[in-house]
Design an enzyme around this catalytic site. Structure first.
Site, short mmCIF file in Angstrom:
data_model
loop_
_atom_site.label_atom_id
_atom_site.label_comp_id
_atom_site.label_asym_id
_atom_site.label_seq_id
_atom_site.Cartn_x
_atom_site.Cartn_y
_atom_site.Cartn_z
N CYS A 1 -5.64 2.05 6.03
CA CYS A 1 -6.58 0.64 6.50
C CYS A 1 -5.81 0.24 7.97
O CYS A 1 -4.56 0.92 8.03
CB CYS A 1 -6.15 -0.49 5.55
SG CYS A 1 -4.56 -1.06 5.39
N GLU B 1 1.09 3.86 1.89
CA GLU B 1 1.71 4.14 3.09
C GLU B 1 2.78 3.11 3.67
O GLU B 1 3.88 3.77 4.30
CB GLU B 1 0.52 4.00 4.56
CG GLU B 1 -0.61 4.95 4.07
CD GLU B 1 -1.72 4.47 3.46
OE1 GLU B 1 -2.85 5.00 3.52
OE2 GLU B 1 -1.46 3.38 2.63
N CYS C 1 -2.03 -0.32 7.55
CA CYS C 1 -1.27 0.94 7.50
C CYS C 1 -1.21 1.51 8.75
O CYS C 1 -0.24 2.14 9.07
CB CYS C 1 -1.76 1.60 6.24
SG CYS C 1 -1.42 0.88 4.55
N HIS D 1 1.01 -1.40 0.16
CA HIS D 1 -0.08 0.04 -0.18
C HIS D 1 0.81 1.24 0.02
O HIS D 1 2.14 1.26 0.32
CB HIS D 1 -0.90 0.11 1.09
CG HIS D 1 -2.06 -0.97 1.28
ND1 HIS D 1 -2.98 -1.22 2.12
CD2 HIS D 1 -2.02 -2.29 0.39
CE1 HIS D 1 -3.68 -2.16 1.94
NE2 HIS D 1 -3.23 -2.97 0.96
#
Length: 161
Positions: free
Chosen positions: A87, A59, A90, A57
């Site tokens: 999420c 992040e 993250c 992701h």
């Protein structure tokens, strides 16, 4: 930690630009920028499809890059600007890296609406349940961040996960 509004806009727009770059490369509409003392430690877009790594992701990619750049696992005192609410994975990575502030634009509901398989637990819930010291600033430049989902949805090669 007081950060000038102009600086916050600059850093979020860098995250937005990274997300746009990712979309152009066939990735998903997420970007993140990590800053400490107004120095940019990293900017990254989502790389899930490029790396076939579901944990890549924006992040996580930004945290990995910032840690490499600082040669430390601690990002204490830093701020992450994310185009979408992180999420739970993250959020946890931000907590473990000791990021001080999460600033995000679009919400989890926006990602779900675009077709992403998100868990419906907010960062504020994660913060409260985990007693995390993170400061969370939601909805920053939300309109521009939500627009990334529209841009992405017009791509012939778009794939959610």
């Amino acid at each position: 930690m007081a950060i000038r509004l102009e600086a916050q806009e600059k850093y979020m727009r860098l995250a937005i630009a990274k997300a746009q770059e990712g979309i152009a490369k066939g990735q998903t509409p997420f970007g993140a920028c990590i800053v400490k003392d107004e120095a940019i430690l990293s900017c990254a877009h989502n790389a899930v499809w490029d790396t076939t790594d579901i944990t890549a992701h924006a992040e996580i990619c930004a945290i990995r890059e910032a840690c490499r750049n600082t040669r430390s696992i601690s990002l204490e005192g830093s701020v992450i600007y994310s185009t979408c609410e992180p999420c739970p994975m993250c959020f946890s990575a931000c907590h473990w890296a000791r990021v001080e502030v999460i600033v995000y634009g679009a919400g989890i509901a926006d990602a779900q609406k675009a077709g992403f398989h998100e868990l419906a637990i907010s960062d504020l819930q994660m913060k409260d349940l985990g007693r995390s010291p993170l400061t969370i600033i939601p909805g920053f430049l939300a309109g521009e961040c939500v627009a990334l989902f529209d841009l992405w949805s017009r791509q012939e090669t778009k794939k959610a996960y």
